[in-house]
Design a protein around this motif. Structure first.
Motif, PDB file in Angstrom:
ATOM      1  N   MET A  99      29.555  42.238  42.341  1.00 56.90           N
ATOM      2  CA  MET A  99      28.707  42.442  43.522  1.00 56.90           C
ATOM      3  C   MET A  99      28.573  41.161  44.334  1.00 56.90           C
ATOM      4  N   ARG A 100      28.390  40.052  43.658  1.00 56.48           N
ATOM      5  CA  ARG A 100      28.168  38.784  44.353  1.00 56.48           C
ATOM      6  C   ARG A 100      29.403  38.373  45.152  1.00 56.48           C
ATOM      7  N   VAL A 101      30.580  38.444  44.540  1.00 55.13           N
ATOM      8  CA  VAL A 101      31.787  38.011  45.254  1.00 55.13           C
ATOM      9  C   VAL A 101      32.169  39.008  46.333  1.00 55.13           C
ATOM     10  N   ASN A 102      31.903  40.303  46.106  1.00 56.77           N
ATOM     11  CA  ASN A 102      32.176  41.291  47.150  1.00 56.77           C
ATOM     12  C   ASN A 102      31.299  41.061  48.370  1.00 56.77           C
ATOM     13  N   ALA A 103      30.048  40.716  48.137  1.00 57.98           N
ATOM     14  CA  ALA A 103      29.156  40.428  49.260  1.00 57.98           C
ATOM     15  C   ALA A 103      29.656  39.214  50.038  1.00 57.98           C
ATOM     16  N   GLY A 104      30.107  38.197  49.333  1.00 55.25           N
ATOM     17  CA  GLY A 104      30.610  37.003  49.998  1.00 55.25           C
ATOM     18  C   GLY A 104      31.910  37.245  50.732  1.00 55.25           C
ATOM     19  N   ASP A 105      32.657  38.255  50.299  1.00 50.09           N
ATOM     20  CA  ASP A 105      33.975  38.537  50.876  1.00 50.09           C
ATOM     21  C   ASP A 105      33.945  39.712  51.850  1.00 50.09           C
ATOM     22  N   SER A 106      32.737  40.269  52.092  1.00 50.64           N
ATOM     23  CA  SER A 106      32.591  41.454  52.956  1.00 50.64           C
ATOM     24  C   SER A 106      33.481  42.602  52.490  1.00 50.64           C
ATOM     25  N   THR A 107      33.520  42.814  51.172  1.00 50.28           N
ATOM     26  CA  THR A 107      34.310  43.886  50.574  1.00 50.28           C
ATOM     27  C   THR A 107      33.368  44.879  49.912  1.00 50.28           C
ATOM     28  N   PRO A 108      33.542  46.188  50.092  1.00 47.88           N
ATOM     29  CA  PRO A 108      32.679  47.165  49.418  1.00 47.88           C
ATOM     30  C   PRO A 108      32.746  47.000  47.903  1.00 47.88           C
TER      31      PRO A 108
END
Length: 669
Positions: A66-75
């Protein structure tokens, strides 16, 4: 409210139940075949850049994902689910890809339910026969990316919408409420899998708007509006988390995309829908399959108009057939409009996986409309057979760079530095080496170069790399190759590795004293050129026995730019092995100084009329002079496939191994 066509009325054969055990047995067989194709060979190829990102994001649990997806704008939904999957089943490449294979198989069940709801067994079986072996679906089923999950959820959301729009007359009064709730949940999951799925939901919305406006049913439009709000509300927590983490959702992950030509929004019908990622087939056959698809769908439209009067009064404006045709066209149209007005988001091979199920449903309708039964079976077999052939070619054709083998070679014989590396190699190599491997940018190289004489460096590319990652990349690559004599390392056909020992411009040790300069069959700026001319030579290849080589064509030539001191050029080559009996190459070799006169206009300096089975080191006498030196030859090429001696379907001349320059006159040949 007009309930719309039911399964029994929308297709006149939907309610027939004769032969149910046989149909069920065929269905089980098709699902088993689909599972076997999708789960077999998941580790055959190494992972590539996108999959290595997936591995990185999912190796530390769902909170990390969740954390890296948020930083990468990825669902996050795909990565969260895969994190749990890897925790339960293991961290290997095959396990990681198995998650996509499982979603693909679940997507087939959703498609089965949709087909059966629309047309019973008569529609469901042809659709499943094609879907089980479809190359496009199989390709993404075997990649550790979110597309298989996205396509499955898109199909499931359409199934929920169909049950909401077209309830059965005998359905429970609350069934539409359940379908609406399921649609909200599944659509939210779809948006949390891939943002581009908004184009699928937009197509749903436009269809519902058109459907109810034509019936002047404002109440149902308001109800669908509440469903849309429900999706928005369920998506809000993730949007809020991203906003808190990075300031908001962005489209930076799509920065690499470029506007696509108009035909890209059309020709997937003849390419990916039939042949998947088997480009060797669809680049040739797509016009033919486009025509076939158009004919089949035209026949379907004609039969549809016939049946409208005979079977269903409301067929023409409310059938699920129209919905499926809508879902093939409108999502692609929406993506095209956004791409050309806001930001490119349409990548044909990936996006069309979301609309593939509806195309298969249309083909299924066409098959189901054929009479008699043998004709129906024949059409289904032809269509499924074409797709199965595409899957076969796709499976036996290497699709990805062999990063695993490259990492193994690197681990066994590491260079002093890797100075040139395409960005997408770094993640995959780091995945296999368990340590970061990065390309040395020009500013870092200039500092490192001082005192680097004698060190071995690698230049790593692939045959299709276009040197556009940053400004001046191609010039930087050529500059690096001029720092010493490049040698090609035989790792794998999917990757080009050149080793350069800094400051060493000598020839191989076994040829010192005989040759003044030595070159592989590659262009080297300021020294030798012509091998990159694809009209005269094929791409560079290599094998462990001979190292790097390049096949010449019927008429080929190269130029030595710094050859004022050359008296003899040694061309090392082999004729194609094997060759048909009686093959005569009829090779004529030409040499000329300067570039003003046609190389092949005069008399040849050497001739080789007969075939030689062994390696040839041909010593070519050259005229004296200060100008550049042209060396070329003509010969009778051979197509090994046409002559029945091998599978290679190219017109091959000689296999060039290396070129050497002699300063003084060598002994007689």
């Amino acid at each position: 409210m007009n309930p719309g066509p039911t399964a029994e009325t929308a297709w006149p054969y939907a309610g027939r139940s004769r032969g149910l055990p046989l149909r069920f047995a065929v269905l089980v067989l098709l699902l088993a075949i689909a599972a076997m194709i999708r789960f077999q060979g998941l580790e055959d190829e190494s992972i590539w850049f996108d999959e290595s990102v997936t591995a990185l994001y999912t190796n530390q649990g769902i909170h990390h994902a969740m954390r890296v997806n948020a930083g990468d704008s990825t669902p996050p939904l795909y990565f969260m689910g895969l994190s749990l999957w890897r925790t339960a089943f293991g961290m290997s490449d095959g396990v990681m890809r198995g998650y996509s294979a499982a979603w693909s198989w679940l997507g087939l069940l959703a498609l089965l339910a949709l087909a059966h709801r629309a047309g019973g067994w008569r529609l469901a079986l042809p659709v499943m026969a094609m879907a089980a072996v479809n190359a496009e679906d199989v390709y993404f089923a075997q990649e550790a990316r979110m597309y298989a999950q996205g396509a499955a959820l898109a199909t499931l959301s359409s199934l929920c919408l169909v049950y909401y729009l077209f309830p059965r007359e005998t359905a429970h009064p609350r069934s539409r409420l359940f379908a609406a709730a399921a649609y909200v949940v599944v659509s939210t999951a779809l948006m949390l899998t891939h943002y581009v799925a908004a184009m699928v939901l937009a197509a749903h919305g436009f269809y519902v708007l058109t459907y109810y406006l034509r019936r002047h049913n404002v109440r149902e439009l308001v109800n669908y509006g509440f469903m849309t709000v429900g999706v928005f509300v369920l998506f809000l927590p993730w949007a809020a988390y991203v906003r808190q983490t990075t300031g908001g959702i962005s489209a930076k992950n799509a920065d690499w995309m470029r506007e696509t030509p108009f035909l890209d929004h059309v020709w997937f019908v003849g390419k990916e829908f039939f042949w998947g990622n088997a480009t060797t087939i669809h680049d040739f056959w797509w016009p033919h399959t486009m025509v076939v698809a158009a004919l089949i769908l035209g026949i379907l439209a004609f039969r549809h108009r016939q049946r409208a009067a005979r079977f269903v009064q409301s067929w023409g404006d409310s059938t699920m057939l129209g919905f499926f045709a809508w879902m093939v066209v409108v999502p692609v149209l929406c993506a095209g409009i956004v791409s050309h007005t806001v930001k490119p988001i349409f990548n044909r091979p990936r996006f069309v996986d979301f609309v593939l199920p509806y195309f298969l449903l249309l083909l299924g309708y066409a098959c189901a409309s054929v009479r008699p039964r043998m004709g129906r079976l024949a059409l289904t077999t032809i269509l499924a057979g074409a797709m199965a052939y595409g899957t076969y070619v796709q499976q036996i054709t290497p699709q990805k760079t062999n990063n695993r083998k490259l990492a193994e070679y690197y681990r066994a014989s590491p260079p002093d530095a890797v100075v040139f590396f395409p960005p997408w190699y770094s993640r995959a190599m780091s995945h296999y080496l368990d340590k970061p491997v990065k390309s040395m940018l020009p500013r870092d190289y200039e500092k490192w170069r001082r005192g680097a004489d004698g060190r071995e460096v690698w230049l790593v590319t692939d045959p299709l790399y276009n040197y556009s990652s940053y400004k001046g990349e191609l010039a930087y690559f050529h500059k690096l190759r001029l720092q010493g004599s490049p040698r090609t390392i035989s790792v794998d056909p999917s990757v080009n590795v050149q080793s350069v020992r800094m400051g060493d411009f000598g020839v191989p040790e076994s040829m010192r004293g005989r040759l003044a300069r030595w070159y592989e069959p590659n262009d080297l700026e300021g020294q030798i050129e012509g091998f990159f001319n694809h009209r005269e030579f094929y791409g560079i290849e290599s094998d462990p026995q001979t190292g790097a080589f390049r096949w010449a064509k019927k008429k080929s030539a190269f130029r030595l730019l710094d050859a004022a001191d050359a008296t003899t050029v040694v061309l090392c080559f082999e004729f194609p092995p094997p060759v048909p009996a009686g093959y005569k190459p009829g090779m004529k070799v030409y040499a000329r100084r300067g570039g003003k006169r046609e190389l092949f206009a005069g008399e040849p300096v050497l001739q080789l009329p007969d075939f030689r089975p062994d390696k040839v080191e041909l010593e070519i006498p050259v005229p004296a002079g200060p100008d550049m030196l042209q060396i070329g030859w003509t010969m009778n090429p051979v197509n090994l496939r046409e002559t029945g001696v091998a599978s290679d379907d190219r017109d091959l001349g000689v296999r060039v191994l290396w070129v050497g320059v002699v300063k003084n006159n060598p002994p007689g040949n």
